[in-house]
Design a protein around this motif. Sequence first.
Motif, short mmCIF file in Angstrom:
data_model
loop_
_atom_site.label_atom_id
_atom_site.label_comp_id
_atom_site.label_asym_id
_atom_site.label_seq_id
_atom_site.Cartn_x
_atom_site.Cartn_y
_atom_site.Cartn_z
N UNK A 99 0.88 -1.29 0.06
CA UNK A 99 0.03 -0.06 -0.06
C UNK A 99 0.92 1.21 -0.14
N UNK A 100 2.05 1.11 0.33
CA UNK A 100 2.83 2.28 0.30
C UNK A 100 3.61 2.65 -0.93
N UNK A 101 2.54 2.98 -1.87
CA UNK A 101 3.22 3.09 -3.31
C UNK A 101 4.16 3.84 -3.75
N UNK A 102 4.62 4.98 -2.82
CA UNK A 102 5.57 5.92 -2.84
C UNK A 102 6.37 5.99 -1.73
N UNK A 103 6.76 4.97 -1.02
CA UNK A 103 7.50 5.08 -0.13
C UNK A 103 6.90 6.16 1.40
N UNK A 104 7.88 6.36 2.05
CA UNK A 104 7.49 6.97 3.42
C UNK A 104 8.43 8.29 3.46
N UNK A 105 7.79 9.31 4.30
CA UNK A 105 8.83 10.63 4.56
C UNK A 105 9.71 10.45 4.90
N UNK A 106 10.15 9.66 6.20
CA UNK A 106 11.41 9.42 6.50
C UNK A 106 12.38 8.99 5.55
N UNK A 107 12.00 8.15 4.57
CA UNK A 107 12.92 7.54 3.69
C UNK A 107 13.23 8.82 2.59
N UNK A 108 12.39 9.72 2.16
CA UNK A 108 12.58 10.74 1.44
C UNK A 108 13.38 11.80 2.26
N UNK A 109 13.23 11.71 3.36
CA UNK A 109 14.12 12.86 4.18
C UNK A 109 15.75 12.43 4.01
N UNK A 110 15.84 11.00 4.29
CA UNK A 110 17.03 10.56 4.32
C UNK A 110 17.80 10.62 2.83
N UNK A 111 16.77 10.75 1.74
CA UNK A 111 17.44 10.95 0.34
C UNK A 111 17.61 12.46 -0.06
N UNK A 112 17.39 13.41 0.99
CA UNK A 112 17.77 14.88 0.86
C UNK A 112 16.41 15.69 0.45
N UNK A 113 15.28 14.97 0.40
CA UNK A 113 14.13 15.84 0.25
C UNK A 113 13.65 16.64 1.44
N UNK A 114 13.00 17.91 1.10
CA UNK A 114 12.39 18.67 2.04
C UNK A 114 10.71 18.61 2.11
N UNK A 115 10.17 18.53 3.20
CA UNK A 115 8.87 18.74 3.24
C UNK A 115 8.44 19.98 2.88
N UNK A 116 7.57 20.03 1.96
CA UNK A 116 6.92 21.23 1.31
C UNK A 116 5.55 21.51 2.21
N UNK A 117 4.60 20.47 2.06
CA UNK A 117 3.22 20.61 2.57
C UNK A 117 2.60 18.99 2.58
N UNK A 118 1.41 19.18 3.48
CA UNK A 118 0.76 17.87 3.39
C UNK A 118 -0.29 17.75 1.99
N UNK A 119 -0.61 16.56 2.00
CA UNK A 119 -1.44 16.30 0.46
C UNK A 119 -2.38 15.34 0.95
N UNK A 120 -3.66 15.75 1.14
CA UNK A 120 -4.76 14.55 1.84
C UNK A 120 -4.32 14.32 3.12
N UNK A 121 -4.90 13.41 3.71
CA UNK A 121 -4.69 13.03 4.94
C UNK A 121 -3.37 12.26 5.43
N UNK A 122 -2.74 11.59 4.68
CA UNK A 122 -1.52 10.93 4.94
C UNK A 122 -0.45 10.91 4.02
#
Length: 199
Positions: A157-180
């Motif tokens: 069900x995690x068709x695009x990975x999780x926020x902690x994984x993207x943070x580890x890859x250098x991505x920065x949080x911009x905003x929420x989208x939907x509930x989760x």
Amino acid sequence: MGDYAIRPLSPETWDAYAALVAKHNGVFGGCWDTWFHTLEKDPDRTYDSNRALKCRLVEEGRAHAAVVFDGDQAVAWAQYGSPDELPNIHHRKQYLEEADALPDYRITCVFVDRDHRRQGVTEVAIRGALDLIAQAGGGVVEGYPHERPTKKVSSSFLYNGTRPLYERLGFEFVRSKGQKNTVMRRTVEPDHRKAPTRG
């Protein structure tokens, strides 16, 4: 973690990629990873028509993915492309209302073979997509990962990975989208040392 290799989705890698999709019944209800490619709501689309659409897009160079190989077998992919190539995303109406700018690329779907899950392959796939984007000239890349699950969730069900994984890859949080879900962003510098490869 196994000794994986990244190859771009192309006519040369289509058979291995298609075998992985077919092994999982076309993934996500027979979508063949076409949902993000089109905004059309066609109730007559089928497993076979979705397969034919994906094959045509690959042949025309309008479908991109980093395909993860274990030997000769494709075991995962990370789909990526421009917003024109991948116009459909979850919570699209909210996303467009709140968007400050569109990215050069977006990563829309990461899929891992059931026999290779929970072995770090999602990260391998996303890193592969970022490398291919760098080889293509780089740019601003968005991902739309899930917030960290608060309870045990099937990795399918995690068709695009999780926020902690993207943070580890250098991505920065911009905003929420939907509930989760989230919008996360990073800039990928061009890699002039490597020329884009096919197959």
